[in-house]
Write a protein that holds these residues in place. Sequence first.
Motif, PDB file in Angstrom:
ATOM      1  N   ARG A 106      47.213  16.632  20.654  1.00  0.00           N
ATOM      2  CA  ARG A 106      46.078  16.960  21.522  1.00  0.00           C
ATOM      3  C   ARG A 106      44.994  15.885  21.462  1.00  0.00           C
ATOM      4  O   ARG A 106      44.502  15.413  22.492  1.00  0.00           O
ATOM      5  N   LEU A 107      44.626  15.503  20.254  1.00  0.00           N
ATOM      6  CA  LEU A 107      43.558  14.508  20.076  1.00  0.00           C
ATOM      7  C   LEU A 107      43.964  13.137  20.625  1.00  0.00           C
ATOM      8  O   LEU A 107      43.175  12.469  21.297  1.00  0.00           O
ATOM      9  N   ALA A 108      45.188  12.714  20.339  1.00  0.00           N
ATOM     10  CA  ALA A 108      45.646  11.404  20.799  1.00  0.00           C
ATOM     11  C   ALA A 108      45.723  11.351  22.325  1.00  0.00           C
ATOM     12  O   ALA A 108      45.298  10.365  22.938  1.00  0.00           O
ATOM     13  N   VAL A 109      46.240  12.404  22.936  1.00  0.00           N
ATOM     14  CA  VAL A 109      46.317  12.444  24.393  1.00  0.00           C
ATOM     15  C   VAL A 109      44.916  12.478  24.996  1.00  0.00           C
ATOM     16  O   VAL A 109      44.639  11.787  25.977  1.00  0.00           O
ATOM     17  N   GLY A 110      44.027  13.245  24.396  1.00  0.00           N
ATOM     18  CA  GLY A 110      42.655  13.293  24.881  1.00  0.00           C
ATOM     19  C   GLY A 110      41.993  11.929  24.820  1.00  0.00           C
ATOM     20  O   GLY A 110      41.317  11.505  25.767  1.00  0.00           O
ATOM     21  N   GLU A 111      42.193  11.215  23.736  1.00  0.00           N
ATOM     22  CA  GLU A 111      41.599   9.885  23.576  1.00  0.00           C
ATOM     23  C   GLU A 111      42.202   8.903  24.587  1.00  0.00           C
ATOM     24  O   GLU A 111      41.473   8.131  25.229  1.00  0.00           O
ATOM     25  N   ALA A 112      43.528   8.923  24.740  1.00  0.00           N
ATOM     26  CA  ALA A 112      44.184   8.010  25.682  1.00  0.00           C
ATOM     27  C   ALA A 112      43.771   8.305  27.126  1.00  0.00           C
ATOM     28  O   ALA A 112      43.520   7.381  27.908  1.00  0.00           O
ATOM     29  N   CYS A 113      43.689   9.582  27.473  1.00  0.00           N
ATOM     30  CA  CYS A 113      43.295   9.957  28.836  1.00  0.00           C
ATOM     31  C   CYS A 113      41.819   9.635  29.088  1.00  0.00           C
ATOM     32  O   CYS A 113      41.471   9.150  30.174  1.00  0.00           O
ATOM     33  N   SER A 114      40.961   9.892  28.112  1.00  0.00           N
ATOM     34  CA  SER A 114      39.536   9.554  28.268  1.00  0.00           C
ATOM     35  C   SER A 114      39.365   8.058  28.476  1.00  0.00           C
ATOM     36  O   SER A 114      38.553   7.612  29.296  1.00  0.00           O
ATOM     37  N   ARG A 115      40.135   7.280  27.741  1.00  0.00           N
ATOM     38  CA  ARG A 115      40.091   5.833  27.862  1.00  0.00           C
ATOM     39  C   ARG A 115      40.536   5.399  29.253  1.00  0.00           C
ATOM     40  O   ARG A 115      39.902   4.561  29.892  1.00  0.00           O
ATOM     41  N   ALA A 116      41.628   5.981  29.746  1.00  0.00           N
ATOM     42  CA  ALA A 116      42.132   5.649  31.082  1.00  0.00           C
ATOM     43  C   ALA A 116      41.111   6.035  32.154  1.00  0.00           C
ATOM     44  O   ALA A 116      40.879   5.276  33.101  1.00  0.00           O
ATOM     45  N   VAL A 117      40.494   7.202  32.008  1.00  0.00           N
ATOM     46  CA  VAL A 117      39.467   7.637  32.955  1.00  0.00           C
ATOM     47  C   VAL A 117      38.310   6.629  32.963  1.00  0.00           C
ATOM     48  O   VAL A 117      37.833   6.213  34.022  1.00  0.00           O
ATOM     49  N   GLY A 118      37.867   6.208  31.794  1.00  0.00           N
ATOM     50  CA  GLY A 118      36.787   5.228  31.694  1.00  0.00           C
ATOM     51  C   GLY A 118      37.144   3.901  32.340  1.00  0.00           C
ATOM     52  O   GLY A 118      36.325   3.296  33.042  1.00  0.00           O
ATOM     53  N   LEU A 119      38.383   3.452  32.128  1.00  0.00           N
ATOM     54  CA  LEU A 119      38.826   2.202  32.741  1.00  0.00           C
ATOM     55  C   LEU A 119      38.858   2.325  34.264  1.00  0.00           C
ATOM     56  O   LEU A 119      38.402   1.430  34.976  1.00  0.00           O
ATOM     57  N   HIS A 120      39.385   3.435  34.764  1.00  0.00           N
ATOM     58  CA  HIS A 120      39.456   3.650  36.217  1.00  0.00           C
ATOM     59  C   HIS A 120      38.060   3.653  36.829  1.00  0.00           C
ATOM     60  O   HIS A 120      37.816   2.990  37.833  1.00  0.00           O
ATOM     61  N   ARG A 121      37.182   4.423  36.218  1.00  0.00           N
ATOM     62  CA  ARG A 121      35.828   4.554  36.755  1.00  0.00           C
ATOM     63  C   ARG A 121      35.081   3.221  36.674  1.00  0.00           C
ATOM     64  O   ARG A 121      34.358   2.847  37.592  1.00  0.00           O
ATOM     65  N   GLY A 122      35.242   2.504  35.564  1.00  0.00           N
ATOM     66  CA  GLY A 122      34.567   1.228  35.387  1.00  0.00           C
ATOM     67  C   GLY A 122      35.050   0.150  36.342  1.00  0.00           C
ATOM     68  O   GLY A 122      34.296  -0.721  36.752  1.00  0.00           O
TER      69      GLY A 122
END
Length: 145
Positions: A40-56
Amino acid sequence: MATVELRFSAQPEHVRTARLVAAAVARRAGVEEAVLDEVRLAVGEACSRAVGLHRGAGVTAPVRVMLTEEEKVFSIEVGDGVPGLGAGAAEDGAQRSVPADLDEEEDEMGLAVISGLVDDVEVTSDSYGGVIRMSWPIAPHAEPA
């Protein structure tokens, strides 16, 4: 081999759903109960990172999550659509830069957290975007007596 594919728009509120789906599929695949929090934590971190990259980077493509159950391993791939820089280090070993409004230290911290949670993790990037691949062993199923 069973595979579940999840795609979601790069909105932070969708990360929670990705975490819940990953934990449910991992449980069904036979990942040990004690490891599910790490999933759960690893997927959350990876997805949050991807969301940040997309938005940025202003990318409108969805974040991709592939959950795959094989005979002895459960794997998850989180892919971003940020060409040439999405996952940190490129396949050729050259460092890629992150979007200017995404803190590089924060990006490195996210990857460090994932590496601390997952023994088997691989980060790649190419002209289509980045992928974080993570895998966990599947507990052997007891044979009925």
